[in-house]
Scaffold this active site. Structure first.
Site: not given
Ligand code: DX5
Ligand code: ZN
Length: 228
Positions: A72, A141, A11, A70, A181
């Site tokens: 959002m 998620m 990401s 992705h 995570g």
């Molecule tokens: C959160 C994002 C994730 C995020 C994951 O809303 O969709 O893609 O970047 O980050 P880490 O791997 O640090 O949890």
């Molecule tokens: Zn994401």
């Protein structure tokens, strides 16, 4: 049952945005399979990130790997064709952010991209009863969306097994992605739950020594070792 090879999708939310092209080149050179591109709108989620211009800039920079967009954002339909033109490979969205989920999924495919639905930790999987044939990816998620660096929610593993079963029963080639995570010390358990596509932001881009172009090798190798 169609088995997909494991994909690691870093990401870029946790990358250095001032050097984004270079960061993406380096992480792909270190063995990442695709690029996870988090789009936030300060409306559906309380944060604001990047849009189609940045996706297009990565393509113009020479990135040929799949870009896993992705969304959002709310609403989604207006922005889907823009991302398709900007070079997105996958476009996934949250069912809560579209008034007409079936239409939005079709819109993604009509624009030449692979489609997917994203489920928040407390969102039911019920809509999948009606659209399994219209998704190329299901994203679970494992944190609440909006920020990188949060802690994996363990209940995701139960839901993951439920989605794995739905995909296997469908006989369709649908990717099962987990986002939030994901770390070296839990990726094996996430794979065992049925995932084949692993998003990791802070675990990869948080790795030190930014001046060494090979500095993502060790974390990606550690992920691969866990997946083997
Ligand atoms: C959160 C994002 C994730 C995020 C994951 O809303 O969709 O893609 O970047 O980050 P880490 O791997 O640090 O949890
Ligand atoms: Zn994401």
């Amino acid at each position: 049952m169609t088995i997909q090879p494991d994909f690691i999708s870093p990401s870029i939310l946790s990358a250095d945005f001032a050097r984004l092209g270079e960061e993406v080149d380096n992480v792909l050179k270190s063995g990442a399979d695709m690029v996870h591109f988090d789009v936030m709108d300060n409306h559906y989620v309380p944060n604001l990130t990047i849009g189609p211009l940045v996706c297009e800039a990565l393509r113009n920079h020479g990135v040929t790997a799949e870009i896993d967009v992705h969304l959002m954002v709310k609403p989604v339909d207006r922005i889907i064709p823009d991302f398709a033109k900007a070079g997105a490979s996958y476009i996934t969205f949250h069912p809560e952010s579209s008034e007409h989920i079936d239409r939005s999924l079709q819109l993604i495919r009509d624009n030449g991209c692979k489609s997917g639905l994203v489920f928040n930790p407390a969102t039911s999987l019920d809509v999948l009863d009606y659209v399994m044939d219209k998704v190329d990816m299901i994203l679970l998620m494992s944190v609440n969306p909006g920020f990188g660096g949060q802690t994996f929610i363990p209940q995701t593993l139960t839901k993951l097994r439920q989605v794995r079963q739905r995909i296997d029963e469908s006989g369709l080639a649908i990717r099962l992605e987990v986002d939030g995570g994901v770390k070296v010390d839990n990726i094996a358990e996430i794979k065992a739950g049925g995932a084949d596509t692993f998003v990791a932001g802070s675990a990869i881009f948080g790795a030190a020594n930014q001046n060494d172009p090979n500095h993502y090798d060790s974390v990606l190798n550690a992920f691969r070792k866990q997946l083997a």
